[in-house]
Design a protein around this motif. Structure first.
Motif, PDB file in Angstrom:
ATOM      1  N   PRO A  38       0.851  -1.199   0.000  1.00 40.45           N
ATOM      2  CA  PRO A  38       0.000   0.000   0.000  1.00 40.45           C
ATOM      3  C   PRO A  38       0.879   1.239   0.000  1.00 40.45           C
ATOM      4  CG  PRO A  38      -0.698  -1.560   1.696  1.00 40.45           C
ATOM      5  CD  PRO A  38       0.619  -2.054   1.169  1.00 40.45           C
ATOM      6  N   GLY A  39       0.488   2.228  -0.776  1.00 40.09           N
ATOM      7  CA  GLY A  39       1.250   3.468  -0.796  1.00 40.09           C
ATOM      8  C   GLY A  39       0.960   4.256   0.461  1.00 40.09           C
ATOM      9  N   HIS A  40       1.683   3.987   1.531  1.00 38.39           N
ATOM     10  CA  HIS A  40       1.381   4.631   2.802  1.00 38.39           C
ATOM     11  C   HIS A  40       2.631   5.322   3.325  1.00 38.39           C
ATOM     12  CE1 HIS A  40      -0.403   5.426   6.644  1.00 38.39           C
ATOM     13  NE2 HIS A  40       0.569   4.780   7.264  1.00 38.39           N
ATOM     14  N   GLY A  41       2.450   6.590   3.706  1.00 42.97           N
ATOM     15  CA  GLY A  41       3.612   7.336   4.185  1.00 42.97           C
ATOM     16  C   GLY A  41       4.604   7.528   3.055  1.00 42.97           C
ATOM     17  N   THR A  97       6.862   9.802  13.946  1.00 42.59           N
ATOM     18  CA  THR A  97       7.592  10.136  12.723  1.00 42.59           C
ATOM     19  C   THR A  97       6.671  10.369  11.535  1.00 42.59           C
ATOM     20  OG1 THR A  97       7.845   7.805  12.092  1.00 42.59           O
ATOM     21  CG2 THR A  97       9.558   8.780  13.483  1.00 42.59           C
ATOM     22  N   HIS A  98       5.376  10.154  11.704  1.00 40.74           N
ATOM     23  CA  HIS A  98       4.452  10.271  10.571  1.00 40.74           C
ATOM     24  C   HIS A  98       3.824  11.658  10.580  1.00 40.74           C
ATOM     25  CE1 HIS A  98       2.189   8.257   7.360  1.00 40.74           C
ATOM     26  NE2 HIS A  98       1.204   9.060   7.704  1.00 40.74           N
ATOM     27  N   LYS A  99       3.925  12.358   9.460  1.00 39.00           N
ATOM     28  CA  LYS A  99       3.464  13.740   9.407  1.00 39.00           C
ATOM     29  C   LYS A  99       2.481  13.983   8.264  1.00 39.00           C
ATOM     30  CE  LYS A  99       5.881  14.767  12.945  1.00 39.00           C
ATOM     31  NZ  LYS A  99       5.166  14.922  14.239  1.00 39.00           N
ATOM     32  N   HIS A 100       1.647  13.008   7.975  1.00 41.16           N
ATOM     33  CA  HIS A 100       0.611  13.183   6.960  1.00 41.16           C
ATOM     34  C   HIS A 100      -0.721  13.466   7.641  1.00 41.16           C
ATOM     35  CE1 HIS A 100       2.712  10.915   3.451  1.00 41.16           C
ATOM     36  NE2 HIS A 100       3.552  11.619   4.157  1.00 41.16           N
ATOM     37  N   GLN A 101      -1.602  14.147   6.945  1.00 39.53           N
ATOM     38  CA  GLN A 101      -2.931  14.439   7.473  1.00 39.53           C
ATOM     39  C   GLN A 101      -3.892  13.320   7.052  1.00 39.53           C
ATOM     40  OE1 GLN A 101      -3.940  18.376   6.087  1.00 39.53           O
ATOM     41  NE2 GLN A 101      -2.151  19.306   7.020  1.00 39.53           N
ATOM     42  N   ASP A 102      -3.630  12.128   7.549  1.00 32.97           N
ATOM     43  CA  ASP A 102      -4.355  10.970   7.032  1.00 32.97           C
ATOM     44  C   ASP A 102      -5.038  10.130   8.106  1.00 32.97           C
ATOM     45  OD1 ASP A 102      -2.121   9.951   8.227  1.00 32.97           O
ATOM     46  OD2 ASP A 102      -1.537   8.638   6.589  1.00 32.97           O
ATOM     47  N   ASP A 103      -5.251  10.703   9.295  1.00 28.16           N
ATOM     48  CA  ASP A 103      -5.908   9.925  10.339  1.00 28.16           C
ATOM     49  C   ASP A 103      -7.302   9.497   9.879  1.00 28.16           C
ATOM     50  OD1 ASP A 103      -3.957   9.871  12.415  1.00 28.16           O
ATOM     51  OD2 ASP A 103      -4.311  12.004  12.707  1.00 28.16           O
ATOM     52  N   LEU A 104      -7.576   8.203   9.997  1.00 29.26           N
ATOM     53  CA  LEU A 104      -8.817   7.525   9.596  1.00 29.26           C
ATOM     54  C   LEU A 104      -8.946   7.378   8.083  1.00 29.26           C
ATOM     55  CD1 LEU A 104     -11.432   9.037  12.088  1.00 29.26           C
ATOM     56  CD2 LEU A 104      -9.664   7.319  12.470  1.00 29.26           C
ATOM     57  N   SER A 105      -7.878   7.643   7.361  1.00 28.66           N
ATOM     58  CA  SER A 105      -7.887   7.372   5.930  1.00 28.66           C
ATOM     59  C   SER A 105      -7.865   5.861   5.698  1.00 28.66           C
ATOM     60  CB  SER A 105      -6.670   8.017   5.262  1.00 28.66           C
ATOM     61  OG  SER A 105      -6.681   7.789   3.868  1.00 28.66           O
ATOM     62  N   CYS A 106      -8.339   5.438   4.536  1.00 30.93           N
ATOM     63  CA  CYS A 106      -8.377   4.000   4.259  1.00 30.93           C
ATOM     64  C   CYS A 106      -7.847   3.715   2.859  1.00 30.93           C
ATOM     65  CB  CYS A 106      -9.796   3.445   4.409  1.00 30.93           C
ATOM     66  SG  CYS A 106     -11.033   4.225   3.359  1.00 30.93           S
ATOM     67  N   ALA A 148      -9.342  24.536   8.135  1.00 30.29           N
ATOM     68  CA  ALA A 148      -9.129  24.121   9.521  1.00 30.29           C
ATOM     69  C   ALA A 148      -7.675  23.718   9.715  1.00 30.29           C
ATOM     70  CB  ALA A 148     -10.044  22.963   9.891  1.00 30.29           C
ATOM     71  N   LYS A 149      -7.088  24.166  10.800  1.00 28.29           N
ATOM     72  CA  LYS A 149      -5.710  23.800  11.112  1.00 28.29           C
ATOM     73  C   LYS A 149      -5.661  22.331  11.520  1.00 28.29           C
ATOM     74  CE  LYS A 149      -1.799  24.998  14.094  1.00 28.29           C
ATOM     75  NZ  LYS A 149      -1.312  25.877  15.194  1.00 28.29           N
ATOM     76  N   TYR A 150      -4.751  21.596  10.896  1.00 24.83           N
ATOM     77  CA  TYR A 150      -4.643  20.153  11.142  1.00 24.83           C
ATOM     78  C   TYR A 150      -3.345  19.873  11.890  1.00 24.83           C
ATOM     79  CZ  TYR A 150      -5.380  15.155  10.168  1.00 24.83           C
ATOM     80  OH  TYR A 150      -5.607  13.805  10.289  1.00 24.83           O
ATOM     81  N   SER A 151      -3.450  19.259  13.048  1.00 22.58           N
ATOM     82  CA  SER A 151      -2.266  18.955  13.852  1.00 22.58           C
ATOM     83  C   SER A 151      -1.794  17.535  13.569  1.00 22.58           C
ATOM     84  CB  SER A 151      -2.582  19.099  15.336  1.00 22.58           C
ATOM     85  OG  SER A 151      -1.491  18.654  16.115  1.00 22.58           O
ATOM     86  N   THR A 152      -0.497  17.391  13.334  1.00 25.08           N
ATOM     87  CA  THR A 152       0.103  16.069  13.171  1.00 25.08           C
ATOM     88  C   THR A 152       0.978  15.706  14.359  1.00 25.08           C
ATOM     89  OG1 THR A 152       1.941  17.028  11.919  1.00 25.08           O
ATOM     90  CG2 THR A 152       0.072  16.179  10.650  1.00 25.08           C
ATOM     91  N   ALA A 153       0.782  16.393  15.475  1.00 23.67           N
ATOM     92  CA  ALA A 153       1.552  16.092  16.675  1.00 23.67           C
ATOM     93  C   ALA A 153       1.222  14.685  17.160  1.00 23.67           C
ATOM     94  CB  ALA A 153       1.240  17.109  17.770  1.00 23.67           C
TER      95      ALA A 153
END
Length: 203
Positions: A38-41, A97-106, A148-153
């Motif tokens: 899968p193309g992830h990260g 170490t992951h800095k993508h805005q992809d939480d709950l992406s599938c 909307a500001k997206y946090s990757t913290a």
């Protein structure tokens, strides 16, 4: 060779070897039946084949659910009418170490084709506008809240992922995303044991 000998003399070596074994198993699980990832990260990504190929059913690809809540990964695999499929849901900003805005992406692979894909690759060239887009929620299979500001913290409060098996073998994956300032995003995926349909709800 010296490091290996030192590990044999240390109790910590057993823990390291066990961790390496688990990571190897996870790498084997986190791969499509046709051998692609899968193309992830920033994982290496190969395009879908120009002509759909028959994928030989492998013994390891049976109906199964793999859930790693602390790491933010859920993988569902199955076979529908001799067609292999694999569905994944991520909340990977739990990883520092992951800095993508992809939480709950599938992502979804079905019958030799990756139908829902993560953009991935070259995503940490921070001076490029196109690459910034590839890191954004707009480029992922997830709700996007404009402006909307997206946090990757890395924070367990940012995202949560749970999975349960309900009646008739339906696996339900539920996720909550708090990363968008001023918003909470909920996503629920229902996957029946037959694998003949998937239900996705977002609010």
């Amino acid at each position: 060779q010296l490091a290996g000998q030192l590990l044999q003399l240390s109790d910590k070596g057993k823990g390291i070897a066990h961790t390496a074994l688990l990571m190897s198993r996870w790498s084997q699980d986190f791969v499509y039946p046709d051998g692609r990832w899968p193309g992830h990260g920033d994982t290496f990504k190969r395009a879908n084949p120009a002509v759909r190929q028959d994928v030989e059913r492998v013994r390891s690809h049976v109906r199964q659910s793999i859930f790693l809540p602390e790491n933010g990964y859920c993988l569902l695999k199955g076979v529908h009418e001799d067609v292999l499929w694999m569905l994944g849901v991520v909340a990977s900003n739990l990883n520092p170490t992951h800095k993508h805005q992809d939480d709950l992406s599938c992502f979804l692979w079905l019958g030799g084709v990756e139908w829902l894909t993560d953009p991935s690759f070259y995503s940490h060239e921070y001076q490029q506008a196109e690459v910034a887009y590839l890191r954004s929620a707009r480029a992922h299979n997830m709700l996007h809240v404009p402006h909307a500001k997206y946090s990757t913290a890395p924070d367990t409060v940012q995202a949560r992922l749970t999975a349960d098996v309900h009646q008739e073998g339906v696996v339900q994956v539920r996720g909550t995303n708090y990363a968008c300032e001023g918003y909470v995003i909920y996503r629920t995926l229902d996957c029946p044991s037959s694998g003949d349909c998937f239900s996705v709800r977002c609010t």
